[in-house]
Scaffold this active site. Structure first.
Site, PDB file in Angstrom:
ATOM      1  CB  THR A   1      -0.892  -0.001   1.252  1.00  0.00           C
ATOM      2  OG1 THR A   1      -1.492   1.275   1.418  1.00  0.00           O
ATOM      3  CG2 THR A   1      -0.101  -0.299   2.521  1.00  0.00           C
ATOM      4  CG  ASP A   2      -1.111   5.014  -0.865  1.00  0.00           C
ATOM      5  OD1 ASP A   2      -1.642   4.364   0.060  1.00  0.00           O
ATOM      6  OD2 ASP A   2      -1.718   5.910  -1.506  1.00  0.00           O
TER       7      ASP A   2
ATOM      8  CE1 TYR B   1      -3.487  -2.580   5.728  1.00  0.00           C
ATOM      9  CE2 TYR B   1      -3.274  -0.238   5.245  1.00  0.00           C
ATOM     10  CZ  TYR B   1      -3.378  -1.544   4.806  1.00  0.00           C
ATOM     11  OH  TYR B   1      -3.372  -1.833   3.469  1.00  0.00           O
TER      12      TYR B   1
END
Ligand code: NAD
Ligand code: DAU
Length: 353
Positions: free
Chosen positions: A132-133, A158
């Protein structure tokens, strides 16, 4: 064949369905079926012999060992994760278990399997890690978008768990030579997204006549990408990406949360008008997410230059498709909104009001 983890979740399922639609190569789909995994999403594949679904936990190395030996995939595409930032704030343990330990377990099993492959198959094997970014942290209004060499600065449980997984993938490539590929994608939206994330949450709550809860000042920026474009990017990385490399994937499409919700409300006003007033009247402001990242933006020029990928959908076309999909799949939504989902909404929103 290929082996996909997390293929009953939002992006994984879209990927598996797109893959089997366009490619004559079977998929072993391994998913634990957490609250976010849903076999109903894969209903169109019932009876398709190219789709082999296995309910298993990626942390269970014995089972994963057997699956690799039995099916001999030429690639592993690793989507499985705990993926919702708010849930990671309320309960980080599952995120560490699946995202960190699960990725470790999978890498180790993959390394053993890959080491035993004969020459040409060993060279061709790929372990594609879907990241993810968010591992790059938060941008100010004037910062340039994230590049592949932007320093890691994860801010939520996360994103920290995903960053840890990325580091493991890098180490397995650097130390053992496992041919890995890592993608860093921005916010996805589209069909079959679980209604805990901004876009499906707002659509489903709008239709139920419930408040539309915007965190903080609603000015946080995300770079939205239609899920089908993300799936196409992953196919391009698998086919043409260089082992050991990372690729950023984004929509060149930065939008504030309030803008997203306004566009959604306007689309619903047009497609399913209320008896009186606008869906915008349901917008409410609620307490901010702790540690809320202000802005994400992806510089997707490397994947465009090297692999010739760019998004096909605009935000307008993708969002209109998405709203129409939710309007015509109300049963799917009803099926995934279980007692557990209601408990989550109560946990996350009750104290924000
Ligand atoms: P999701 O939460 O919708 O689906 C995750 C899937 O993984 C579910 O089917 C779940 O059952 C499965 N799973 C969870 N733990 C597992 C375990 N231990 N073993 C096997 N299966 C398990 O997530 P998503 O939005 O589809 O995201 C997929 C991947 O893409 C994730 O790795 C996420 O970090 C990444 N990603 C998501 C976005 C986004 O906007 N949604 C953007 C960039 C990257
Ligand atoms: O950037 C990629 C990431 O995008 C993925 O790695 C994650 O798996 C995915 O969940 C997503 O993370 P975000 O936190 O950006 O997505 P979410 O849909 O939860 O929130 C989008 C924005 O909307 C964020 O600024 C928080 C805000 N928001 C969200 C919810 C659920 C609200 O204002 N109200 C809400 O009720």
């Amino acid at each position: 064949m290929i082996l996909v983890t997390g293929g009953a979740g939002f992006i994984g399922a879209n990927f598996v369905m797109d893959w089997l639609d366009g490619v004559d190569e079977a998929v072993v789909n391994v998913d634990k079926l957490t609250y976010a995994g849903n076999l109903g999403t894969l209903r169109s594949l019932h009876g398709d012999l190219s789709h082999i679904f296995v309910r298993a936990d990626i942390c269970d190395s014995n089972t994963m060992d057997v699956l690799l030996e039995d099916y001999q995939p030429r690639a592993i595409l690793h989507f499985a994760a705990e993926s919702h930032v708010d849930r990671s704030i309320h309960g980080p343990r599952d995120f560490m278990q699946t995202n960190m330990m699960g990725t470790f377990a999978l890498l180790d099993v993959a390394r053993r399997y890959w080491s035993g492959l004969p020459g040409a198959e060993k060279d061709a094997f790929r372990f594609l890690h879907v990241s993810t970014d968010e591992v790059f942290g938060s941008l100010s209004e004037t910062d340039p978008p994230f590049r592949e060499d932007t320093l890691y600065a994860p801010n939520s449980p996360y994103s920290a768990s995903k960053a840890s997984a990325d580091h493991l993938v890098r180490a397995w490539n650097h130390t053992y030579g496992l041919p890995t590929l890592t993608t860093h994608c921005s916010n996805n939206y589209g069909p079959y997204q679980f209604p805990e994330k901004l876009i499906p949450l707002m659509i489903t709550r709008a239709l139920e006549g419930k408040p539309l809860p915007l965190y903080g000042d609603g000015q946080n920026v995300r770079d939205w990408l239609y899920v089908g474009d993300h799936c196409a990017a992953i196919r391009a990385v698998l086919a043409k990406g260089r082992a050991g490399e990372t690729y950023n994937v984004g929509g060149w499409n930065e939008v504030t949360n309030i803008q997203v919700v306004h566009v959604l409300c306007d689309l619903l006003d047009e497609l399913r008008p209320k008896a009186s007033g606008s869906y915008r009247d349901q917008i409410t402001w609620v307490a901010d997410r702790p540690g809320h990242d202000r802005r994400y933006a992806i510089d997707a020029s490397k994947i465009n230059r090297e692999l010739d990928w760019k998004p096909a959908e605009t935000f307008e076309s993708g969002l209109a498709k998405t709203v129409r999909w939710y309007l015509s799949h109300e049963q799917w939504v009803a099926d995934v909104i279980s007692g557990d989902y209601r408990k989550w909404v109560e946990t996350n929103y009750a104290r924000r009001a």
